[in-house]
Design an enzyme around this catalytic site. Structure first.
Site, PDB file in Angstrom:
ATOM      1  N   GLY A 149     -13.147 -52.868  81.456  1.00 43.87           N
ATOM      2  CA  GLY A 149     -14.433 -53.502  81.176  1.00 43.87           C
ATOM      3  C   GLY A 149     -15.269 -52.682  80.206  1.00 43.87           C
TER       4      GLY A 149
ATOM      5  N   ASN B 200     -24.453 -54.599  88.886  1.00 47.49           N
ATOM      6  CA  ASN B 200     -23.497 -53.887  89.731  1.00 47.49           C
ATOM      7  C   ASN B 200     -24.161 -53.107  90.855  1.00 47.49           C
ATOM      8  OD1 ASN B 200     -24.097 -52.671  87.030  1.00 47.49           O
ATOM      9  ND2 ASN B 200     -23.371 -50.828  88.062  1.00 47.49           N
TER      10      ASN B 200
ATOM     11  N   GLN C 108     -19.039 -57.955  87.114  1.00 45.91           N
ATOM     12  CA  GLN C 108     -19.315 -58.130  88.545  1.00 45.91           C
ATOM     13  C   GLN C 108     -19.304 -59.598  88.972  1.00 45.91           C
ATOM     14  OE1 GLN C 108     -19.759 -55.967  91.092  1.00 45.91           O
ATOM     15  NE2 GLN C 108     -19.477 -54.159  89.818  1.00 45.91           N
TER      16      GLN C 108
ATOM     17  N   SER D 134     -13.196 -57.297  83.877  1.00 44.25           N
ATOM     18  CA  SER D 134     -12.367 -56.167  84.315  1.00 44.25           C
ATOM     19  C   SER D 134     -11.599 -56.565  85.569  1.00 44.25           C
ATOM     20  CB  SER D 134     -13.238 -54.952  84.608  1.00 44.25           C
ATOM     21  OG  SER D 134     -12.445 -53.912  85.131  1.00 44.25           O
ATOM     22  N   ALA D 135     -10.274 -56.385  85.548  1.00 42.62           N
ATOM     23  CA  ALA D 135      -9.409 -56.891  86.626  1.00 42.62           C
ATOM     24  C   ALA D 135      -9.681 -56.246  87.985  1.00 42.62           C
ATOM     25  CB  ALA D 135      -7.940 -56.697  86.242  1.00 42.62           C
ATOM     26  N   HIS D 136     -10.014 -54.933  87.984  1.00 38.74           N
ATOM     27  CA  HIS D 136     -10.077 -54.244  89.286  1.00 38.74           C
ATOM     28  C   HIS D 136     -11.333 -54.579  90.086  1.00 38.74           C
ATOM     29  CE1 HIS D 136     -12.889 -50.721  88.606  1.00 38.74           C
ATOM     30  NE2 HIS D 136     -12.666 -51.036  87.345  1.00 38.74           N
TER      31      HIS D 136
ATOM     32  N   THR E 100       0.421 -51.052  72.306  1.00 41.47           N
ATOM     33  CA  THR E 100       1.330 -51.884  73.097  1.00 41.47           C
ATOM     34  C   THR E 100       0.639 -52.354  74.373  1.00 41.47           C
ATOM     35  OG1 THR E 100       3.228 -50.735  72.177  1.00 41.47           O
ATOM     36  CG2 THR E 100       3.585 -51.942  74.238  1.00 41.47           C
TER      37      THR E 100
ATOM     38  N   CYS F 168     -20.644 -44.196  89.339  1.00 34.54           N
ATOM     39  CA  CYS F 168     -20.689 -43.262  88.218  1.00 34.54           C
ATOM     40  C   CYS F 168     -21.890 -42.334  88.336  1.00 34.54           C
ATOM     41  CB  CYS F 168     -20.767 -44.013  86.909  1.00 34.54           C
ATOM     42  SG  CYS F 168     -20.043 -45.646  86.954  1.00 34.54           S
TER      43      CYS F 168
HETATM   44  C1  PLP Z   1     -17.237 -51.726  86.699  1.00 33.11           C
HETATM   45  C2  PLP Z   1     -18.133 -52.238  85.651  1.00 33.11           C
HETATM   46  C3  PLP Z   1     -17.894 -51.991  84.285  1.00 33.11           C
HETATM   47  C4  PLP Z   1     -16.770 -51.108  83.831  1.00 33.11           C
HETATM   48  O1  PLP Z   1     -15.510 -51.679  84.027  1.00 33.11           O
HETATM   49  P1  PLP Z   1     -14.236 -50.704  84.030  1.00 33.11           P
HETATM   50  O2  PLP Z   1     -13.066 -51.628  83.991  1.00 33.11           O
HETATM   51  O3  PLP Z   1     -14.299 -49.917  85.292  1.00 33.11           O
HETATM   52  O4  PLP Z   1     -14.328 -49.868  82.802  1.00 33.11           O
HETATM   53  C5  PLP Z   1     -18.751 -52.536  83.366  1.00 33.11           C
HETATM   54  N1  PLP Z   1     -19.785 -53.293  83.735  1.00 33.11           N
HETATM   55  C6  PLP Z   1     -20.056 -53.565  85.017  1.00 33.11           C
HETATM   56  C7  PLP Z   1     -21.205 -54.445  85.363  1.00 33.11           C
HETATM   57  C8  PLP Z   1     -19.237 -53.050  86.022  1.00 33.11           C
HETATM   58  O5  PLP Z   1     -19.516 -53.304  87.303  1.00 33.11           O
END
Ligand code: PLP
Length: 388
Positions: free
Chosen positions: A73, A153, A181, A201-203, A239, A327
């Site tokens: 992300g 977030n 989020q 962001s996938a996670h 890649t 963070c």
């Molecule tokens: C977690 C998060 C990101 C960063 O995503 P990553 O894949 O961990 O780099 C950016 N913006 C928001 C609002 C997030 O919660």
């Protein structure tokens, strides 16, 4: 001891179905998607399928052109903001954002300020929201980008994205939203909401770590952050993380398939947690908006004690929570989001964020409601500030 994970805004568990979908691409289907042989084409097909899954989830019109896979992300945010700044510098050097963005957006904007761009950081109200009217008033002839997050977030507040999108479209200014989020938790429709660019962001929705995506509306040109290869239609050299991309595709499909239903379940748990905390712990404050709120977010300021000590005690009881964002915790600076919402330093210090995931159960909520009030009482008894 019972273990309860309530830090899903930091990251989520990997869904088992997603893992199963990824597995072959970590083992037998290892070709490079750029290779012309069958090994490569199998991988290429998988990436293309994931691209369609992402496009479908956010209602993008053209999956082949509009979806770019990235490393996270943070990369998506960097790519879009730095890219638009570079590509459209001739039109102007003014960018509009909010004061409560994730650091991936805030620090990128601050970086651009050092290189001659001007950034307006819109202030938020006590709930952490900006209005479309504020955006309208901030737009100037030299404004090239508006970037406002979808859901916060830290405090979970959802911004009026559709209204902001409409203003930007009317004024002819590009609109990006960091929807990291929101995706998989609230309904996102890039066409209906007039979103030009969107970070994923996938996670954050039970996919794998280290893979993200960026939606860029057809016709908008963003230069690649990385050079050295023609992958992703020359938009992102390197890649592809094939297994990760397959995981992102499957995870977004699962998360968005029945989004109203799953978010309803989570909202019910969230509101039970909020009500339970409010009825058992005195002198607390719910941070963020009560209803315009991400389904899984609970954030309280608990007066007269430090957020850090609550977290330690929760952890000793098997509960994973967070103060502010992952963070910034570790540092003792209070969250910029809470300060921007007008909280005094000492109250911002006592904030705790509990964020739910697809695997959170009612028993988890019960356990937190049993443990947290006890911890708060104990800590307050030791606090010189507490009046009893
Ligand atoms: C977690 C998060 C990101 C960063 O995503 P990553 O894949 O961990 O780099 C950016 N913006 C928001 C609002 C997030 O919660």
């Amino acid at each position: 001891m019972k273990r309860v994970y309530m830090d899903n805004a930091a990251t989520t568990s990997l869904n088992k179905e997603v893992f199963d979908e990824m597995m072959p691409y970590l083992t037998e289907i290892y070709g490079n998607p750029s290779s012309l042989h069958t090994f490569g084409q199998e991988a290429h097909k998988a990436v293309s399928n994931a691209r369609q899954q992402v496009a479908k989830a956010i209602n993008a019109a053209d999956y082949e052109r509009e979806i770019i896979f990235t490393g996270c992300g943070t990369e998506s945010d960097n790519m879009v903001i730095k890219g638009i700044a570079e590509r459209y510098a001739k039109k102007g050097k003014h960018i509009i954002t909010s004061a409560v963005e994730h650091h991936a957006v805030l620090y990128t904007c601050q970086y651009l300020e050092k290189t001659g761009y001007e950034v307006t950081y819109l202030p938020v109200d006590e709930f952490g929201q900006v209005t479309a009217e504020q955006v309208r008033e901030a737009i100037r002839p030299d404004t090239i980008l508006v970037t406002i997050m979808f859901g916060n977030n830290e405090v979970g507040t959802i911004m009026p994205i559709k209204e902001i999108g409409a203003v930007c479209r009317e004024k002819g200014v590009f609109f990006h939203t960091d929807a990291v989020q929101a995706i998989g938790h609230v309904k996102v429709d890039v066409q209906d909401m007039n979103i030009d660019m969107l970070s994923i962001s996938a996670h954050k929705f039970h996919g794998p770590k280290g893979v993200g995506a960026l939606y860029v509306r057809k016709g908008i040109v963003i230069p690649s952050l990385l050079v050295g290869g023609a992958q992703e239609r020359n938009k992102r050299a390197g890649t592809e993380n094939v297994a990760g991309i397959v995981g992102l595709g499957k995870a977004i499909e699962l998360a968005c398939a029945d989004i109203e239903k799953t978010s309803e379940r989570m909202i019910a748990m969230r509101d039970r947690l909020i009500a339970g905390i409010e009825s058992t712990i005195p002198e607390i404050k719910l941070n963020g908006h009560r209803t315009e709120r991400l389904p899984g977010n609970v954030n309280f300021s608990i007066k007269y004690i430090e957020g850090e000590s609550i977290l330690l005690m929760l952890d000793l009881n098997g509960i994973a929570a967070s103060s502010g964002s992952a963070c910034t915790s570790g540092a003792l600076d209070p969250s910029h989001v809470l300060l921007e919402m007008g909280l005094p330093h000492e109250i911002a210090h006592g904030s705790v964020r509990l964020t739910l995931g697809d695997d959170t159960t009612d028993a988890d909520v019960d356990y937190v409601l049993e443990v947290l009030p006890r911890i708060v009482e104990k800590l307050r008894r030791m606090s010189p500030l507490w009046h009893g």
